[in-house]
Design a protein around this motif. Sequence first.
Motif, PDB file in Angstrom:
ATOM      1  N   UNK A 169       0.838  -1.205   0.000  1.00  0.00           N
ATOM      2  CA  UNK A 169       0.000   0.000   0.000  1.00  0.00           C
ATOM      3  C   UNK A 169       0.872   1.254   0.000  1.00  0.00           C
ATOM      4  N   UNK A 170       2.046   1.184   0.638  1.00  0.00           N
ATOM      5  CA  UNK A 170       2.957   2.329   0.613  1.00  0.00           C
ATOM      6  C   UNK A 170       3.394   2.644  -0.818  1.00  0.00           C
ATOM      7  N   UNK A 171       3.596   1.605  -1.625  1.00  0.00           N
ATOM      8  CA  UNK A 171       4.031   1.794  -3.012  1.00  0.00           C
ATOM      9  C   UNK A 171       2.870   2.075  -3.959  1.00  0.00           C
ATOM     10  N   UNK A 172       1.722   1.466  -3.674  1.00  0.00           N
ATOM     11  CA  UNK A 172       0.578   1.537  -4.589  1.00  0.00           C
ATOM     12  C   UNK A 172      -0.638   2.045  -3.815  1.00  0.00           C
ATOM     13  N   UNK A 173      -0.780   3.370  -3.752  1.00  0.00           N
ATOM     14  CA  UNK A 173      -1.826   3.984  -2.937  1.00  0.00           C
ATOM     15  C   UNK A 173      -3.234   3.710  -3.457  1.00  0.00           C
ATOM     16  N   UNK A 174      -3.368   3.249  -4.693  1.00  0.00           N
ATOM     17  CA  UNK A 174      -4.702   3.026  -5.253  1.00  0.00           C
ATOM     18  C   UNK A 174      -5.351   1.728  -4.762  1.00  0.00           C
ATOM     19  N   UNK A 175      -4.639   0.924  -3.980  1.00  0.00           N
ATOM     20  CA  UNK A 175      -5.230  -0.301  -3.416  1.00  0.00           C
ATOM     21  C   UNK A 175      -6.209   0.105  -2.318  1.00  0.00           C
ATOM     22  N   UNK A 176      -7.432  -0.440  -2.342  1.00  0.00           N
ATOM     23  CA  UNK A 176      -8.352  -0.106  -1.264  1.00  0.00           C
ATOM     24  C   UNK A 176      -8.827  -1.315  -0.463  1.00  0.00           C
ATOM     25  N   UNK A 177      -8.553  -2.532  -0.944  1.00  0.00           N
ATOM     26  CA  UNK A 177      -8.952  -3.709  -0.170  1.00  0.00           C
ATOM     27  C   UNK A 177      -8.109  -4.904  -0.576  1.00  0.00           C
ATOM     28  N   UNK A 178      -7.839  -5.761   0.402  1.00  0.00           N
ATOM     29  CA  UNK A 178      -7.136  -7.019   0.122  1.00  0.00           C
ATOM     30  C   UNK A 178      -7.899  -8.147   0.797  1.00  0.00           C
ATOM     31  N   UNK A 179      -8.132  -9.217   0.059  1.00  0.00           N
ATOM     32  CA  UNK A 179      -8.717 -10.433   0.615  1.00  0.00           C
ATOM     33  C   UNK A 179      -7.601 -11.467   0.661  1.00  0.00           C
ATOM     34  N   UNK A 180      -7.402 -12.054   1.827  1.00  0.00           N
ATOM     35  CA  UNK A 180      -6.335 -13.042   2.013  1.00  0.00           C
ATOM     36  C   UNK A 180      -6.988 -14.374   2.368  1.00  0.00           C
ATOM     37  N   UNK A 181      -6.618 -15.413   1.635  1.00  0.00           N
ATOM     38  CA  UNK A 181      -7.208 -16.737   1.827  1.00  0.00           C
ATOM     39  C   UNK A 181      -6.146 -17.721   2.297  1.00  0.00           C
ATOM     40  N   UNK A 182      -6.530 -18.566   3.218  1.00  0.00           N
ATOM     41  CA  UNK A 182      -5.668 -19.672   3.646  1.00  0.00           C
ATOM     42  C   UNK A 182      -6.482 -20.949   3.537  1.00  0.00           C
ATOM     43  N   UNK A 183      -5.942 -21.951   2.849  1.00  0.00           N
ATOM     44  CA  UNK A 183      -6.666 -23.210   2.750  1.00  0.00           C
ATOM     45  C   UNK A 183      -5.700 -24.375   2.655  1.00  0.00           C
TER      46      UNK A 183
END
Length: 101
Positions: A28-42
Amino acid sequence: MEIIFEYHDVTASAELEAFAKAQLEKLVDKYQFIHRADVFFKLENTSSDETGKISGVRISMPGPRLFAEHSSDDFYPSLKEAINEVEVQLRKKKEKMQAHH
């Protein structure tokens, strides 16, 4: 940025979430246009000792979402690799955006 964690057949882990947040904050520091992250573990049934713990990352931002996942014997390296793969996609996206300006 909002981060949402999903666990499939895996017990939730505060340490894993803290690791993921730290890695994603660098993005996010490098790419300010990110507004959400979904992280999956399976978990995946596999005969190999080197795979089976899958981490996936989906990044929401203006335009199409980016996604990467990686499987290894532990969630930490698989998450790190998935985030690295997403960062490559983000870099390409940013270069394309700058080329249009």
